[in-house]
Every structure is written in structure tokens, then in C-alpha cells.
Design an enzyme around this catalytic site. Sequence first.
Site, PDB file in Angstrom:
ATOM      1  N   GLY A 175      78.681  81.194  88.265  1.00 37.09           N
ATOM      2  CA  GLY A 175      77.632  81.511  87.293  1.00 37.09           C
ATOM      3  C   GLY A 175      77.686  80.608  86.080  1.00 37.09           C
ATOM      4  O   GLY A 175      76.668  80.371  85.414  1.00 37.09           O
TER       5      GLY A 175
ATOM      6  N   GLY B  11      48.430  54.324  92.810  1.00 33.90           N
ATOM      7  CA  GLY B  11      48.623  55.720  92.453  1.00 33.90           C
ATOM      8  C   GLY B  11      49.426  55.846  91.171  1.00 33.90           C
ATOM      9  O   GLY B  11      49.190  56.751  90.355  1.00 33.90           O
TER      10      GLY B  11
HETATM   11  C1  HXC Z   1      89.298  85.766  86.192  1.00 29.67           C
HETATM   12  C2  HXC Z   1      89.993  83.621  85.857  1.00 29.67           C
HETATM   13  C3  HXC Z   1      88.833  83.140  86.469  1.00 29.67           C
HETATM   14  C4  HXC Z   1      87.872  84.073  86.945  1.00 29.67           C
HETATM   15  C5  HXC Z   1      90.024  81.456  85.857  1.00 29.67           C
HETATM   16  N1  HXC Z   1      90.702  82.552  85.501  1.00 29.67           N
HETATM   17  N2  HXC Z   1      88.875  81.778  86.456  1.00 29.67           N
HETATM   18  N3  HXC Z   1      90.225  84.923  85.721  1.00 29.67           N
HETATM   19  N4  HXC Z   1      88.168  85.385  86.779  1.00 29.67           N
HETATM   20  N5  HXC Z   1      86.750  83.690  87.495  1.00 29.67           N
HETATM   21  C6  HXC Z   1      91.985  82.609  84.820  1.00 29.67           C
HETATM   22  C7  HXC Z   1      93.125  82.142  85.712  1.00 29.67           C
HETATM   23  O1  HXC Z   1      93.571  83.195  86.512  1.00 29.67           O
HETATM   24  C8  HXC Z   1      94.145  81.698  84.693  1.00 29.67           C
HETATM   25  O2  HXC Z   1      94.795  82.831  84.187  1.00 29.67           O
HETATM   26  C9  HXC Z   1      93.305  81.149  83.562  1.00 29.67           C
HETATM   27  O3  HXC Z   1      91.987  81.710  83.752  1.00 29.67           O
HETATM   28  C10 HXC Z   1      93.188  79.649  83.588  1.00 29.67           C
HETATM   29  O4  HXC Z   1      92.813  79.255  84.899  1.00 29.67           O
HETATM   30  P1  HXC Z   1      93.570  78.105  85.709  1.00 29.67           P
HETATM   31  O5  HXC Z   1      93.189  78.244  87.128  1.00 29.67           O
HETATM   32  O6  HXC Z   1      95.019  78.131  85.366  1.00 29.67           O
HETATM   33  O7  HXC Z   1      92.916  76.803  85.069  1.00 29.67           O
HETATM   34  P2  HXC Z   1      92.514  75.458  85.778  1.00 29.67           P
HETATM   35  O8  HXC Z   1      93.606  74.981  86.666  1.00 29.67           O
HETATM   36  O9  HXC Z   1      92.051  74.557  84.676  1.00 29.67           O
HETATM   37  O10 HXC Z   1      91.262  75.807  86.737  1.00 29.67           O
HETATM   38  C11 HXC Z   1      90.092  76.305  86.180  1.00 29.67           C
HETATM   39  C12 HXC Z   1      89.137  76.747  87.315  1.00 29.67           C
HETATM   40  C13 HXC Z   1      89.881  77.723  88.257  1.00 29.67           C
HETATM   41  C14 HXC Z   1      88.653  75.510  88.100  1.00 29.67           C
HETATM   42  C15 HXC Z   1      87.915  77.373  86.640  1.00 29.67           C
HETATM   43  O11 HXC Z   1      90.521  78.732  87.448  1.00 29.67           O
HETATM   44  C16 HXC Z   1      88.996  78.390  89.241  1.00 29.67           C
HETATM   45  O12 HXC Z   1      88.610  77.821  90.277  1.00 29.67           O
HETATM   46  N6  HXC Z   1      88.596  79.651  88.945  1.00 29.67           N
HETATM   47  C17 HXC Z   1      87.783  80.445  89.831  1.00 29.67           C
HETATM   48  C18 HXC Z   1      86.389  79.933  89.887  1.00 29.67           C
HETATM   49  C19 HXC Z   1      85.486  80.827  90.680  1.00 29.67           C
HETATM   50  O13 HXC Z   1      85.458  80.750  91.913  1.00 29.67           O
HETATM   51  N7  HXC Z   1      84.831  81.768  89.957  1.00 29.67           N
HETATM   52  C20 HXC Z   1      83.984  82.812  90.523  1.00 29.67           C
HETATM   53  C21 HXC Z   1      82.641  82.272  90.595  1.00 29.67           C
HETATM   54  S1  HXC Z   1      81.523  83.376  91.321  1.00 29.67           S
HETATM   55  P3  HXC Z   1      96.372  82.818  83.870  1.00 29.67           P
HETATM   56  O14 HXC Z   1      96.634  84.168  83.322  1.00 29.67           O
HETATM   57  O15 HXC Z   1      97.066  82.552  85.165  1.00 29.67           O
HETATM   58  O16 HXC Z   1      96.562  81.712  82.899  1.00 29.67           O
HETATM   59  C22 HXC Z   1      80.319  83.506  90.183  1.00 29.67           C
HETATM   60  C23 HXC Z   1      79.095  84.176  90.693  1.00 29.67           C
HETATM   61  C24 HXC Z   1      77.956  84.150  89.744  1.00 29.67           C
HETATM   62  O17 HXC Z   1      80.451  83.092  89.090  1.00 29.67           O
HETATM   63  C25 HXC Z   1      76.622  84.140  90.438  1.00 29.67           C
HETATM   64  C26 HXC Z   1      76.147  82.752  90.781  1.00 29.67           C
HETATM   65  C27 HXC Z   1      74.742  82.685  91.266  1.00 29.67           C
END
Ligand code: HXC
Length: 516
Positions: free
Chosen positions: A176, A410
Site C-alpha cells: 500500500g 497526426g
Molecule cells: C509490520 C513491519 C512491516 C510491516 C517492516 N516491519 N514492514 N512490521 N508490518 N509491513 C518492521 C520489521 O519487522 C522490522 O521490525 C522493522 O519494521 C524494520 O524492517 P526491516 O525489515 O528490518 O528493514 P529493511 O531491511 O530495511 O526492509 C524494509 C522492507 C521489509 C523492505 C520494507 O521490512 C519488508 O519487506 N517488509 C514487508 C513488506 C510487505 O510485504 N508489506 C505488506 C504489504 S501488503 P524490527 O522490530 O525487527 O526492527 C499491503 C497491502 C495494501 O501493503 C494494499 C495494496 C493494494
Amino acid sequence: MKKEVAMKDILQELEDRRGAARLGGGQKRIDAQHSKGKLTARERIELLLDEGSFEEFDMFVAHRCTDFGMENQRPAGDGVVTGWGTINGRMVYVFSQDFTVLGGSVSATHAQKICKIMDMAVENGAPVIGLNDSGGARIQEGVDSLAGYGEVFKRNIQASGVVPQISVIMGPCAGGAVYSPAMTDFIFMVKDSSYMFVTGPDVVKTVTNEVVTAEELGGASTHTKKSSVADGAFENEVEALSEVRRLVDFLPLNNRDKAPVRPFFDEPGRVEASLDTLVPDNPNTPYDMKELITKLADEGDFYEIQEEFAKNIITGFVRLEGQTVGVVANQPMVLAGCLDIDSARKAARFVRFCDAFEIPILTLIDVPGFLPGKSQEYDGIIKHGAKLLFAYGEATVPKVTVITRKAYGGAYVVMSSKHLRGDFNYAWPTAEIAVMGAKGATEIIHRADLGDADKIAQHTVDYEDRFANPFVAAERGFVDEVIQPRSTRKRVARAFASLRNKKAQNPWKKHDNIPL
Ligand code: HXC
């Protein structure tokens, strides 16, 4: 009976709570953020807004999730700083996601905070600027966080065309966190520290077996050069935020407001003798259209949008007599300035933004036509080219065009021609307005003579004499006036000045059906 508490203790408690909220995810995480060359959510707001102008909302909002031990982790503010402030004295609403709190992820309450300022922005007619640094929907909250995002998306859509929405991507943004920016007017990225993807490299590996770095998948270069998702990228966060301030200065606060008029120090009638020789003697030699843009603009100031994508067309903002004007210009230096899928899409979106926000459009034309070929046809040049045609045709803002050289086929009609309600259509004496270039035209209409080189050469010269000029179009009134290149700034500035009270309307409709 309520225990008596000294006023100073009450005030102290407020300060303590504020102090804790300001720390977000804590000093360790702030240090980690800094070590990546990133600023904190609050530091970013300070750079974006006029000093001391920020008024915060919802500093103490906390999430209500009790799954996965989340009840023990409820930082005040819930990972986003929201409020309003000013940019050079003009009001904007802002949200700034705090990566130090659960990766800036969006919970139901985090989303509510964003929605609150978006609602206020629409009600009060001021832009929304989102500083995005978020892992997307907060995974621990499940469908509640998705619902929160849905509410944000709904408001992005409702606010589109009502107030300018600007997104700055300042960290790894997924899910999102990219779809909300995708519905805003402009997206800017920071080189080497911001990424946008639907899902990150790990999921890509699992699902498709592709191994790709975050930079390749969704870095600034990918999105400014390949996908065109982003409108610009900057070297660092400080530059990105100061460039957003510069952009806001060009824009109206809402769709009922006029863009601000800035004091100008540049003579509107300034004559630029060098423009008389801008177009080379050889009609196939390129020249830099940006030179014309900067020579026309007040103080040479040009804010380019999508500089790195589809360079055969240039889009951006200038000011003429202090007033904002959107510029669309063919660039003969790249692909001879032809229209192709990418350039048509890029310019169409820009034209629609200008029209939505009452920004007049200046079109500078040197276009040999649409790019022919299999690849363009297979990818739908017909439909994509029609986007630009449609956008110009529906635009009711003042439209002034200058044909410097080629305006063929065009592409002549598409590029803000008289036939699509161009208000002032000027041509330089070097203009060539015809269905196509002399060689191609001769080979079609004199096919019988193709074996005779002398005859073909004569036909080509005849065709050039007849059409390689602006006067046939001028005889018909399709060109309003043939002007001296040197006086273009004056002519264009006067044209726009005469159109300040223009009122044009389209017939009533729910909305149009632009070929998407
Ligand atoms: C909860 C999250 C989170 C999430 C990151 N964190 N994303 N917590 N929900 N979506 C937390 C991690 O657990 C971590 O906590 C801290 O944030 C930092 O994240 P890292 O992974 O250590 O950082 P980094 O290596 O820089 O990677 C960042 C990232 C990765 C690429 C964003 O965290 C990631 O892939 N996150 C998930 C992305 C994702 O799939 N999101 C859902 C999308 S679905 P700690 O406590 O360990 O430090 C969506 C649907 C919407 O959004 C509708 C769309 C139409």
C-alpha cells in the site's frame, strides 16, 4: 476525591509525553535511520516546512491491536507524524511516516491519522504532501490495516484533481505504501535510499525465482528511467525536500485557486536575438528545445517533470510574467522529437494535471510524426497516442502553441492544434506543416515515377516549396500568426495575458472515458 496535582507537574507530564512521542521507535532506531543516510520523520518535516510553522495533530494516537504481543508495543503517534504548516507562507498538509516505529507500517490508527489530514486538506483547499517511508500494511493487524489503507486510497482518489497531492519516497516502500503514492500527482524519490515495489526482492525470489536487488527492482533509476512511476529523483533527502518546496511554489493550493503570482524581474518583452538561429539550416539537424524553454521563461527558471523518461518530449513548469505555465515541448535531440508510446503517456498525464489545476499550457512543437513500427503497434501506440490527443482536446485552460519547425501528420493535430481548441497558434517562419515529410510524401503520391531519380527529386522540391512553410496553414487561419523567433517570449506572454479570463467548458458528463 481527586488527588491534588501541582500545575507544574501536569505541564511536566505533557512535556514528558511529548518527549517520548518525539523519540518514535527510540534512540537506537533513530541512530540506525541516520546511519543509512536517512533523516527522521520529524527532521524531514522541519526541512519541508517554513521554520516553526508545523502544527501537529494526533501526537498521542496509539494502535489498538492486541495480537502477536502488540499490546506491549504502543508508541505514541503510531508511526506517522501528521499536521499542517506552510511553504513560503502557503498552507500545506503533511504526513511523514516514521520508519523507526514498526518500519513505518500502516495500522488502522496510523491510516486514520493520514485520513484526518487528507479530509482537512480537501475541506480547506490545501495540498497534501506525503513523506513515505513504510513497509506497507502492518502485518500484525491483518485486515484492519488493509481496511485502513483502503480508506487512504479512497481519499487519494477523491482528492485527485481537487488539491495537489505530492509523494516523496524516502525509504523502502512496499504494498500500500506504493499504491497510495501511485494515485497522487507527483512522486519523487531519493537516490540510493528509496525503493518502491509491490513486493520486495525476497518475495520475488520465492514466487518467480528471480534474483534481483532492491535497487534494480525498485530504485530511483528504475522508476525514473524505466517504469516512469516516479517523476524525479534527487541526490539526497535535503535536496528532495527543498525541490518539493520549489514545486509547491508553482502550484495552486486547490482546483478553485489560481497558481501564485511571483514577483518577476525579467522584462516580458525581452527580445532574444539568438532564437533566430536556433533552428539549423539543415531540417534534419537536431537542436536543443530546452534552450527555447529557458530563454522564454522568467529568469530562465524551469522545473522539469520526468526529466529522465521519454526524453523525446519535455514537460515541466515555467513562469511568464510571474504566472505559472505548464510546458510541453518536443525534443528534436531525442528520436527526432517523434511521438511514441512513452512520450504520449508522459505528456498526456502532464496536460491533464495542468488542466485539472487551471494551469495554462504552452506547447512548443517540432515533431516529425508518430514513431512507426511493429514494436510500437504491438504495444498499442494507437491507444496511447490517443491519450495525448484526448488530453489536449478536453483541456479548457489557455493553450498557446509555437511551431518552430516540423508539425507533421497526426502529431500536428495532436499537439494542441487549432482544431483541438488551441487559443493562440503561432509558427516561426521555419515551420513546416504538412501531412508528412517531403520524401515520404513524394514516394507515395508519385509512385509511378519511383524509377526516375530526377523526377522524384523535382517532385520533392515541389512538395517542399508548397508545404515546407507555415503559410498554407496561416492562409487557412490554422496558424494565427507567423512570428519572429526573437520575439517569442513577448508574443507568448501577451497571448497568455489576454487569456487570463478565459472561460471554456466541456458538455456535462459524469466523467470522460479517456483511452487508458
Ligand atoms: C509490520 C513491519 C512491516 C510491516 C517492516 N516491519 N514492514 N512490521 N508490518 N509491513 C518492521 C520489521 O519487522 C522490522 O521490525 C522493522 O519494521 C524494520 O524492517 P526491516 O525489515 O528490518 O528493514 P529493511 O531491511 O530495511 O526492509 C524494509 C522492507 C521489509 C523492505 C520494507 O521490512 C519488508 O519487506 N517488509 C514487508 C513488506 C510487505 O510485504 N508489506 C505488506 C504489504 S501488503 P524490527 O522490530 O525487527 O526492527 C499491503 C497491502 C495494501 O501493503 C494494499 C495494496 C493494494
